[in-house]
Design a protein around this motif. Structure first.
Motif, PDB file in Angstrom:
ATOM      1  N   VAL A   1     -26.669 -12.856  -3.465  1.00 20.17           N
ATOM      2  CA  VAL A   1     -26.777 -14.107  -4.149  1.00 20.17           C
ATOM      3  C   VAL A   1     -27.851 -14.111  -4.883  1.00 20.17           C
ATOM      4  O   VAL A   1     -27.667 -14.891  -6.234  1.00 20.17           O
ATOM      5  N   ALA A   2     -29.015 -13.941  -4.482  1.00 21.57           N
ATOM      6  CA  ALA A   2     -30.414 -13.800  -5.468  1.00 21.57           C
ATOM      7  C   ALA A   2     -30.203 -13.118  -6.713  1.00 21.57           C
ATOM      8  O   ALA A   2     -30.506 -13.265  -7.700  1.00 21.57           O
ATOM      9  N   MET A   3     -29.520 -12.152  -6.530  1.00 18.45           N
ATOM     10  CA  MET A   3     -29.398 -10.716  -7.533  1.00 18.45           C
ATOM     11  C   MET A   3     -28.522 -11.460  -8.417  1.00 18.45           C
ATOM     12  O   MET A   3     -28.705 -11.331  -9.697  1.00 18.45           O
ATOM     13  N   ALA A   4     -27.490 -12.182  -8.077  1.00 20.15           N
ATOM     14  CA  ALA A   4     -26.497 -12.695  -9.144  1.00 20.15           C
ATOM     15  C   ALA A   4     -27.054 -13.972  -9.709  1.00 20.15           C
ATOM     16  O   ALA A   4     -27.028 -14.367 -10.941  1.00 20.15           O
ATOM     17  N   ALA A   5     -27.966 -14.653  -9.134  1.00 16.01           N
ATOM     18  CA  ALA A   5     -28.565 -16.029  -9.582  1.00 16.01           C
ATOM     19  C   ALA A   5     -29.679 -15.461 -10.626  1.00 16.01           C
ATOM     20  O   ALA A   5     -29.638 -16.197 -11.639  1.00 16.01           O
ATOM     21  N   PHE A   6     -30.288 -14.599 -10.363  1.00 11.38           N
ATOM     22  CA  PHE A   6     -31.424 -14.215 -11.294  1.00 11.38           C
ATOM     23  C   PHE A   6     -31.186 -12.797 -12.125  1.00 11.38           C
ATOM     24  O   PHE A   6     -31.946 -12.114 -12.473  1.00 11.38           O
ATOM     25  N   ALA A   7     -29.789 -12.657 -12.293  1.00  3.55           N
ATOM     26  CA  ALA A   7     -29.215 -11.380 -13.128  1.00  3.55           C
ATOM     27  C   ALA A   7     -30.073 -11.409 -14.513  1.00  3.55           C
ATOM     28  O   ALA A   7     -30.331 -10.272 -14.968  1.00  3.55           O
ATOM     29  N   PRO A   8     -30.370 -12.483 -15.289  1.00  5.83           N
ATOM     30  CA  PRO A   8     -31.019 -12.102 -16.521  1.00  5.83           C
ATOM     31  C   PRO A   8     -32.317 -11.728 -16.607  1.00  5.83           C
ATOM     32  O   PRO A   8     -32.819 -10.999 -17.428  1.00  5.83           O
ATOM     33  N   LEU A   9     -32.970 -11.920 -15.341  1.00  2.00           N
ATOM     34  CA  LEU A   9     -34.488 -11.326 -15.092  1.00  2.00           C
ATOM     35  C   LEU A   9     -34.529 -10.070 -14.479  1.00  2.00           C
ATOM     36  O   LEU A   9     -35.455  -9.420 -14.505  1.00  2.00           O
ATOM     37  N   ILE A  10     -33.218  -9.800 -13.877  1.00  2.00           N
ATOM     38  CA  ILE A  10     -33.386  -8.407 -12.808  1.00  2.00           C
ATOM     39  C   ILE A  10     -32.730  -7.380 -13.624  1.00  2.00           C
ATOM     40  O   ILE A  10     -33.181  -6.318 -13.602  1.00  2.00           O
TER      41      ILE A  10
ATOM     42  N   VAL B   1     -24.828   0.918 -15.837  1.00  2.00           N
ATOM     43  CA  VAL B   1     -24.019   0.680 -14.917  1.00  2.00           C
ATOM     44  C   VAL B   1     -24.537  -0.604 -13.844  1.00  2.00           C
ATOM     45  O   VAL B   1     -24.164  -1.616 -13.142  1.00  2.00           O
ATOM     46  N   LEU B   2     -26.085  -0.233 -13.715  1.00  2.00           N
ATOM     47  CA  LEU B   2     -26.677  -1.169 -12.765  1.00  2.00           C
ATOM     48  C   LEU B   2     -26.645  -2.708 -13.194  1.00  2.00           C
ATOM     49  O   LEU B   2     -26.551  -3.507 -12.707  1.00  2.00           O
ATOM     50  N   SER B   3     -26.895  -2.845 -14.453  1.00  2.00           N
ATOM     51  CA  SER B   3     -26.875  -4.005 -15.428  1.00  2.00           C
ATOM     52  C   SER B   3     -25.634  -4.477 -14.922  1.00  2.00           C
ATOM     53  O   SER B   3     -25.198  -5.847 -14.783  1.00  2.00           O
ATOM     54  N   ARG B   4     -24.554  -3.972 -15.356  1.00  5.74           N
ATOM     55  CA  ARG B   4     -22.713  -4.400 -15.159  1.00  5.74           C
ATOM     56  C   ARG B   4     -22.649  -4.805 -13.610  1.00  5.74           C
ATOM     57  O   ARG B   4     -21.849  -6.057 -13.494  1.00  5.74           O
ATOM     58  N   ILE B   5     -23.269  -3.991 -12.612  1.00  8.85           N
ATOM     59  CA  ILE B   5     -23.046  -4.553 -11.362  1.00  8.85           C
ATOM     60  C   ILE B   5     -23.785  -5.836 -10.918  1.00  8.85           C
ATOM     61  O   ILE B   5     -23.249  -6.719 -10.373  1.00  8.85           O
ATOM     62  N   ILE B   6     -25.080  -5.841 -11.404  1.00 10.48           N
ATOM     63  CA  ILE B   6     -25.709  -7.174 -11.111  1.00 10.48           C
ATOM     64  C   ILE B   6     -25.036  -8.197 -11.775  1.00 10.48           C
ATOM     65  O   ILE B   6     -24.826  -9.320 -11.212  1.00 10.48           O
ATOM     66  N   TYR B   7     -24.480  -8.214 -13.053  1.00 10.47           N
ATOM     67  CA  TYR B   7     -23.853  -9.467 -13.644  1.00 10.47           C
ATOM     68  C   TYR B   7     -22.383  -9.496 -12.997  1.00 10.47           C
ATOM     69  O   TYR B   7     -21.918 -10.723 -13.150  1.00 10.47           O
ATOM     70  N   GLY B   8     -21.675  -8.526 -12.639  1.00  9.54           N
ATOM     71  CA  GLY B   8     -20.531  -8.561 -11.920  1.00  9.54           C
ATOM     72  C   GLY B   8     -20.564  -9.339 -10.640  1.00  9.54           C
ATOM     73  O   GLY B   8     -19.552  -9.897 -10.138  1.00  9.54           O
ATOM     74  N   ALA B   9     -21.642  -9.307  -9.972  1.00 14.22           N
ATOM     75  CA  ALA B   9     -21.676 -10.028  -8.678  1.00 14.22           C
ATOM     76  C   ALA B   9     -21.323 -11.619  -9.216  1.00 14.22           C
ATOM     77  O   ALA B   9     -20.994 -12.137  -8.179  1.00 14.22           O
ATOM     78  N   ARG B  10     -22.015 -11.980 -10.201  1.00 18.98           N
ATOM     79  CA  ARG B  10     -21.563 -13.242 -10.619  1.00 18.98           C
ATOM     80  C   ARG B  10     -20.160 -13.737 -10.466  1.00 18.98           C
ATOM     81  O   ARG B  10     -19.682 -14.763 -10.081  1.00 18.98           O
ATOM     82  N   VAL B  11     -19.563 -12.822 -11.182  1.00 18.73           N
ATOM     83  CA  VAL B  11     -17.802 -13.161 -11.359  1.00 18.73           C
ATOM     84  C   VAL B  11     -17.316 -13.100  -9.697  1.00 18.73           C
ATOM     85  O   VAL B  11     -16.603 -14.100  -9.470  1.00 18.73           O
ATOM     86  N   SER B  12     -17.594 -11.955  -9.007  1.00 21.71           N
ATOM     87  CA  SER B  12     -17.113 -11.777  -7.691  1.00 21.71           C
ATOM     88  C   SER B  12     -17.451 -13.018  -6.855  1.00 21.71           C
ATOM     89  O   SER B  12     -16.670 -13.383  -6.111  1.00 21.71           O
ATOM     90  N   LEU B  13     -18.946 -13.449  -6.648  1.00 18.18           N
ATOM     91  CA  LEU B  13     -19.365 -14.554  -5.817  1.00 18.18           C
ATOM     92  C   LEU B  13     -18.655 -15.750  -6.407  1.00 18.18           C
ATOM     93  O   LEU B  13     -18.225 -16.652  -5.345  1.00 18.18           O
ATOM     94  N   PHE B  14     -18.613 -16.237  -7.521  1.00 23.05           N
ATOM     95  CA  PHE B  14     -17.986 -17.466  -8.215  1.00 23.05           C
ATOM     96  C   PHE B  14     -16.483 -17.485  -7.764  1.00 23.05           C
ATOM     97  O   PHE B  14     -16.141 -18.476  -7.220  1.00 23.05           O
ATOM     98  N   VAL B  15     -15.825 -16.559  -8.202  1.00 24.28           N
ATOM     99  CA  VAL B  15     -14.330 -16.584  -7.732  1.00 24.28           C
ATOM    100  C   VAL B  15     -14.189 -16.699  -6.312  1.00 24.28           C
ATOM    101  O   VAL B  15     -13.489 -17.409  -5.866  1.00 24.28           O
ATOM    102  N   GLY B  16     -14.750 -15.747  -5.331  1.00 21.80           N
ATOM    103  CA  GLY B  16     -14.674 -15.843  -4.027  1.00 21.80           C
ATOM    104  C   GLY B  16     -15.053 -17.330  -3.517  1.00 21.80           C
ATOM    105  O   GLY B  16     -14.345 -17.815  -2.776  1.00 21.80           O
TER     106      GLY B  16
END
Length: 286
Positions: A33-42, A74-89
């Motif tokens: 969740v922290a990874m998704a929340a701070f995606a622009p910084l990470i 790929v790493l950046s896309r995985i980090i931002y992809g976490a936002r979609v998965s967690l939000f939808v879930g």
């Protein structure tokens, strides 16, 4: 403030009862969740920025998880992809939990023909595999994040109806409910004040377990092209692209799959721990 501290204390006590696996699930989920929340910084790169010169590069010191067929990190896309998965879930499970619990309580409390009709509808929904039902709804509504949430929520309403209905049938005959009815309480108040609070623990445990299913369903629907439209980064979409290039770029499918696995594992560990924590036999030991 006092109520918030009480909720935090009770939640901590429940997780402690669940044992080390519950804590492991909580910390792993918190990290995701922290990874998704701070995606622009990470995220080291823009997940949508294309660089054809650097396409399909293997993992390296510059691109830790490699690049895809468009040269995107790929790493950046995985980090931002976490936002979609967690939000939808999360949203889909909240919708399913709210509608399913309300319908289950009403059905169990009212009984009669209405209950028979609701349970026949639930049985019909459960006769379809959840992924197939989600595919049908998503195909009819079209590919978008809103329709994806609706499709997943529809597949998960039925289990919550069953979970809420069964104890309602028992609770409505209890003496405290009969007393409330004799004092003139309305049916709505009895269901809201006297029945629903007794179901919250089981509903929350079920919600954490089924959120894992929601994330798997989101990845599956995105994998077959019924999820969020490209170029938005989603784990399922990345896995699909990885399978198209599996012979020349194994990392495209493997790394998003690992993050789906870790998220589902965290939710299942947390859900199992909360289920153990709400066991009446364990409560008596406190």
């Amino acid at each position: 403030m006092t109520a918030s501290l009480a909720i935090l204390r009770d939640t901590t006590r429940f997780i402690s009862r669940g044992g080390v696996f519950a804590w492991a699930g909580l910390f792993l989920l918190a990290a995701i969740v922290a990874m998704a929340a701070f995606a622009p910084l990470i995220a080291p790169y823009d997940p949508l920025a294309q660089d054809i010169v650097n396409r399909l590069l293997p993992p390296s010191s510059e691109f830790w998880l490699g690049t895809d067929s468009y040269g995107r990190d790929v790493l950046s896309r995985i980090i931002y992809g976490a936002r979609v998965s967690l939000f939808v879930g999360l949203v889909s499970i909240l919708v399913a939990m709210t509608l399913g619990t309300a319908l289950g309580v009403i059905s169990g409390y009212v009984g009669g023909r209405f209950d028979a009709f609701v349970m026949a509808l639930v049985d019909l929904m459960l006769s379809f595999p959840s992924l197939l039902l989600g595919m049908l709804v998503a195909a009819v509504l079209g590919a978008s994040i809103e329709n994806l949430i609706i499709a997943i929520a529809v597949t998960e309403i039925a289990p919550f109806v069953r979970l809420a209905r069964a104890p309602t049938l028992m609770l409505k005959e209890q003496e405290f409910v009969q007393a409330a009815r004799s004092m003139g309480c309305t049916h709505q108040r009895i269901m809201r004040v006297h029945i629903l609070p007794n179901l919250i623990a089981d509903i929350l445990v079920m919600g954490s377990l089924w959120m894992a299913t929601a994330i798997r369903t989101e990845a599956s629907l995105s994998f077959i092209g019924l999820g969020v439209k490209p170029p938005t980064a989603t784990w399922g979409g990345m896995i699909r692209e990885g399978f198209e290039n599996i012979l020349e770029a194994w990392w495209l499918a493997v790394f998003p799959s690992v993050f789906v696995f870790l998220t589902v594992l965290a939710l299942n560990l947390l859900g199992d721990g909360l289920r153990d924590a709400t066991d009446p036999k364990l409560r008596q030991r406190d």
